[in-house]
Design an enzyme around this catalytic site. Sequence first.
Site, PDB file in Angstrom:
ATOM      1  N   SER A 130       0.785  -1.293  -0.021  1.00  0.00           N
ATOM      2  CA  SER A 130       0.162  -0.063   0.036  1.00  0.00           C
ATOM      3  C   SER A 130       0.700   1.146   0.072  1.00  0.00           C
ATOM      4  O   SER A 130       2.023   1.152   0.583  1.00  0.00           O
ATOM      5  CB  SER A 130      -0.955   0.023   1.325  1.00  0.00           C
ATOM      6  OG  SER A 130      -1.803   1.108   1.359  1.00  0.00           O
ATOM      7  N   TYR A 143      -1.364   0.250  10.525  1.00  0.00           N
ATOM      8  CA  TYR A 143      -1.403  -0.594   9.204  1.00  0.00           C
ATOM      9  C   TYR A 143      -0.194  -0.199   8.424  1.00  0.00           C
ATOM     10  O   TYR A 143       0.132  -0.940   7.529  1.00  0.00           O
ATOM     11  CB  TYR A 143      -2.984   0.072   8.404  1.00  0.00           C
ATOM     12  CG  TYR A 143      -3.012  -0.355   7.159  1.00  0.00           C
ATOM     13  CD1 TYR A 143      -3.491  -1.790   6.940  1.00  0.00           C
ATOM     14  CD2 TYR A 143      -2.866   0.538   6.181  1.00  0.00           C
ATOM     15  CE1 TYR A 143      -3.697  -1.885   5.496  1.00  0.00           C
ATOM     16  CE2 TYR A 143      -3.037   0.322   4.891  1.00  0.00           C
ATOM     17  CZ  TYR A 143      -3.621  -1.042   4.312  1.00  0.00           C
ATOM     18  OH  TYR A 143      -3.805  -1.439   3.102  1.00  0.00           O
TER      19      TYR A 143
END
Length: 238
Positions: A130, A143
């Site tokens: 990501s 995250y």
Amino acid sequence: MPTMLVLGATSGIAQAAARLFANSGWTLQLAGRDSQRLREVADACGGAPVFPFDALDPASRSALWGLLPSCPDAVLCAVGLLGDQDCACRSPKEALRVMECNFTGLVPVLLQAAEAFEARGAGLIIGLSSVAGDRGRASNYAYGSAKAGFTAFLSGLRARLWGSGVHVLTVKPGYVATGMIAGRRLPSCIVASPERVARDIFRAVHSGQDVLYTPGWWRPLLALYRALPECVAKRLKL
């Protein structure tokens, strides 16, 4: 026909990619936690065997490779968990859960794939990381740090396997219209469709690309963000 094992096959990006690769002649092996949804994805792709896989379950992680009827030619790892950042700030258990699902829980099966592919002298590993891993941000550092670790792992794996016939592709999506961002109010211009991301992955595989930002404009944007001095970046509260 080449075979692709899809981990986290019920995610939005994985489903779009599975359909695209299946329509292009690939045979699929689908793995994930939700057996009912796995069967639905398999039906949408013209039929495919399904296997249980839970990145948070050590027994499941170690068993998966032995369940496969044959060694695949490629692995697409699309497992991901955004988690609860507010909870992760205060709960070590939640922070570790996010990191295990997005990074450490994926390592065992990807190392098995790497070993099998290296011995065969051919293979493809696609890992969905990501843009959140490019720099720590106050809003999602649990995250983001997990994805940063996963990105570094894939980079090291790519370097280790260079010249062996095994290619490792790191995919860095931005915001994608999947369940992960459901309920968030985001400008439509910065949210990509799963189908767009899947097409970018497909093209990157065939071009031999190492790192894919999707959509592509995330690459220069993140380069600028990474270049900011820490004394400036920490004040942005992104």
